[in-house]
Scaffold this active site. Structure first.
Site, PDB file in Angstrom:
ATOM      1  N   SER A 129     -21.876  37.502 -27.906  1.00 46.75           N
ATOM      2  CA  SER A 129     -21.727  37.167 -26.498  1.00 46.75           C
ATOM      3  C   SER A 129     -21.181  35.738 -26.361  1.00 46.75           C
ATOM      4  CB  SER A 129     -23.072  37.347 -25.790  1.00 46.75           C
ATOM      5  OG  SER A 129     -22.930  37.255 -24.406  1.00 46.75           O
TER       6      SER A 129
ATOM      7  N   ASP B  40     -13.103  17.894 -14.697  1.00 46.31           N
ATOM      8  CA  ASP B  40     -12.408  17.395 -15.896  1.00 46.31           C
ATOM      9  C   ASP B  40     -12.936  18.031 -17.179  1.00 46.31           C
ATOM     10  OD1 ASP B  40     -14.862  16.164 -15.761  1.00 46.31           O
ATOM     11  OD2 ASP B  40     -14.164  14.206 -16.444  1.00 46.31           O
TER      12      ASP B  40
ATOM     13  N   HIS C 270     -23.847  45.919 -24.644  1.00 43.91           N
ATOM     14  CA  HIS C 270     -23.698  44.512 -25.030  1.00 43.91           C
ATOM     15  C   HIS C 270     -24.709  44.085 -26.089  1.00 43.91           C
ATOM     16  CE1 HIS C 270     -22.213  40.443 -24.163  1.00 43.91           C
ATOM     17  NE2 HIS C 270     -23.470  40.026 -24.239  1.00 43.91           N
TER      18      HIS C 270
END
Length: 437
Positions: free
Chosen positions: A145, A362, A415
Site C-alpha cells: 500500500s 511546496d 487490498h
C-alpha cells in the site's frame, strides 16, 4: 541489542540515529527503530539476503510478529527481513498529540511533520542499509500500500541500492494530484457499497435508521468522541478488505438495544464502532493522509482537503440527500475529512497543524519519471483489480512507465492480500522478479 525467540522466528531490535531533515545532516536527529526477523538457525548466515518491509499507512507501525506468521511464512524461506517502523510510528520517534505538543504550536508541528513523508522514509532506510549491510551492498524491498509508494520513491532516489522491488496494492500515480486520487476513489467506493447492499439488502434500512438517529441526537462514543452521521459513514473504510463487508454487516445488525427510554444504540455497537473509527493509535494516518500526494510539480496549490472538496461531486455520499429520498446511504472509504479533527478527541489538538499541512504548497516531488523509465532493478507489483484504496488505473499507468516492472493484475485478493494469503501473494512476486513466473 535485544533478541527475542518466538515460534519459527528470531527477532532482533535495531535502533539508528537519523537526521530529521536529511538535507541538514548535522541538524536535529531522530531515533528510528526496526526489528530484524530471521528463521531459527540462520541468524549467522551472512549470505542470507536482506528484505526491508515498508508498511502501509501513512502513520502505521510495521507488523509485530506473533511467530512465523502472515507473509513471513514465505519471506523467511529466502530472506532476513527488516521490519522498519517508519518515522513517527511505533518505536521510531512516535508523533501524536502528546509528543507533538513538545514541538511548540501548530506552525512548529507542521514544519516538523513535513519531514515525515516517503522521501524521508526512504533516506532513513538507506542509512539502515549502510549500517547493517555496508555501503556497497544491495537489499530487496517489499512495499504494501503506502509502502509501495515509498518503494517507488526508493526506485526514484536510490535504485543502485536495490536488488529487487516487490509492491502489493501500492503503485502510485506518478502525476496524480490528491484531487485526481479522490475523483477516482469515490466511484470505486460506490461500487463497494453497491456490492455490500446487494449481498445484504436488509442493511439498507438499518443504515438509514442509524444515520437518521445520528442526525437527530448527539451520540458519544465511549472514548468521548462524537459519532455523527458522517463519522458513521467512515466505517466504509473496512469495505476494502476481503472480509470487511461481513464485519460491517455484523456490526450494523447488532446496533440497537431497548433501554428505559426505548430503542437506543447499543454500548457494544458504539465500542466496536470506536475501534474502527478512532485515530488514537495512528494519528499521522489522518494528519498526513493527503500530504502523501503532494508534489509541487503536480499540485502547486497543495492538497487543500481534496477528499472533502471532491466529495461534493458525488451526491450519492450526501447523508441528507439519502435520508430525504429512499435510496441507500453510501459509506465513505479511505478519505480523511477536516471534521475528523473535531469529532475525534485524539485529533482535536492537531486540527490547526493539519490545516497548515493542507495549505502547504511546496511539497518536494517524490518520483523521478526519467529514472523510472530507465530502471534496471527487477520489479514486480500485484495490482488488485477491485482495490478500493489504490486506483488500478493509476497503478497500471505507472507500471507502464517503470522500465521492466512486471504487473500482476488479480481479483483473487483485495487490498489486504499480502497479509491474509499466507505467503501466496509474496511467493508469486518473488517468482516474478526472478523470472520464474
Amino acid at each position: 541489542m535485544s533478541i527475542d525467540r518466538l515460534p519459527g522466528v528470531v527477532l532482533t531490535d535495531h535502533f539508528l540515529e537519523v537526521p530529521l531533515d536529511h538535507a541538514v545532516p548535522d541538524g536535529e536527529r531522530l531515533t528510528v527503530y526496526a526489528r530484524e526477523a530471521v528463521a531459527p538457525g540462520r541468524e549467522h548466515d551472512e549470505k542470507l539476503p536482506w528484505l526491508v518491509y515498508l508498511q502501509g499507512g501513512p502513520g502505521c507501525a510495521s507488523p509485530r510478529p506473533l511467530g512465523r506468521d502472515s507473509w513471513l511464512v514465505r519471506a523467511l524461506d529466502d530472506y532476513r527481513v527488516l521490519l522498519l517502523d517508519q518515522r513517527g510510528t511505533g518505536r521510531s520517534a512516535p508523533a501524536g498529540r502528546q509528543t507533538l505538543a513538545l514541538r511548540g504550536g501548530p506552525a512548529e508541528q507542521a514544519a516538523y511533520l513535513a519531514h515525515f513523508r516517503a522521501d524521508a522514509i526512504v533516506r532513513d532506510a538507506e542509512l539502515f542499509r549502510r549500517e547493517l549491510l555496508g555501503p556497497g551492498e544491495r537489499w530487496s524491498v517489499l512495499g504494501q500500500s503506502f509502502g509501495g509508494f515509498c518503494a517507488t520513491t526508493y526506485l526514484s532516489y536510490a535504485p543502485e541500492s536495490l536488488r529487487e522491488v516487490m509492491i502489493t496494492g501500492g503503485l502510485p500515480g506518478l502525476t496524480a494530484s490528491a484531487d485526481d486520487v479522490y475523483r477516482a476513489a469515490y466511484p470505486r467506493v460506490a461500487r463497494k457499497n453497491a456490492a455490500h447492499y446487494e449481498r445484504y439488502p436488509q442493511d439498507v434500512e438499518r443504515v438509514r435508521r442509524i444515520a437518521a438517529h445520528l442526525r437527530e441526537h448527539t451520540v458519544r462514543l465511549p472514548g468521548g468522541g462524537r459519532l455523527t452521521a458522517e463519522a458513521f459513514q467512515a466505517l466504509g473504510l473496512m469495505l476494502g478488505t476481503g472480509t470487511g463487508s461481513y464485519v460491517l454487516h455484523y456490526l450494523i445488525e447488532g446496533a440497537w438495544v431497548t433501554g428505559p427510554a426505548g430503542p437506543e444504540l447499543a454500548d457494544s455497537f458504539l465500542q466496536a464502532a470506536q475501534g474502527h473509527l478512532s485515530y488514537t493509535a495512528t494519528p499521522l494516518y489522518a494528519v498526513l493522509h493527503e500530504a502523501i500526494y503532494g508534489q509541487r510539480s503536480v499540485s502547486p496549490k497543495g492538497t487543500e482537503w481534496a477528499a472533502e472538496r471532491v466529495r461534493a461531486e458525488f451526491p450519492e455520499f450526501d447523508v441528507d440527500a439519502a435520508l430525504d429520498g429512499d435510496r441507500p446511504l453510501y459509506f465513505t472509504g479511505e478519505m480523511v475529512f477536516p471534521w475528523l479533527f473535531d469529532t475525534d478527541p485524539s485529533l482535536r489538538p492537531l486540527k490547526e497543524t493539519a490545516q497548515l499541512l493542507a495549505e502547504r504548497t511546496d511539497w518536494p516531488d517524490l518520483y523521478d519519471a526519467g529514472r523510472l523509465a530507465a530502471n534496471e532493478v527487477p520489479a514486480a507489483a500485484a495490482v488488485y483489480a477491485d482495490d478500493m484504496y489504490v486506483d488500478a488505473g493509476h497503478s497500471l499507468e505507472t507500471a507502464r512507465r517503470i522500465r521492466g516492472l512486471r504487473a500482476w493484475v488479480t481479483n483473487e485478493w483485495e487490498h489486504d492480500g499480502l497479509r491474509v494469503s499466507e505467503g501466496a501473494v509474496l511467493d508469486r512476486l518473488i517468482r516474478m522478479v526472478r523470472g520464474e513466473a
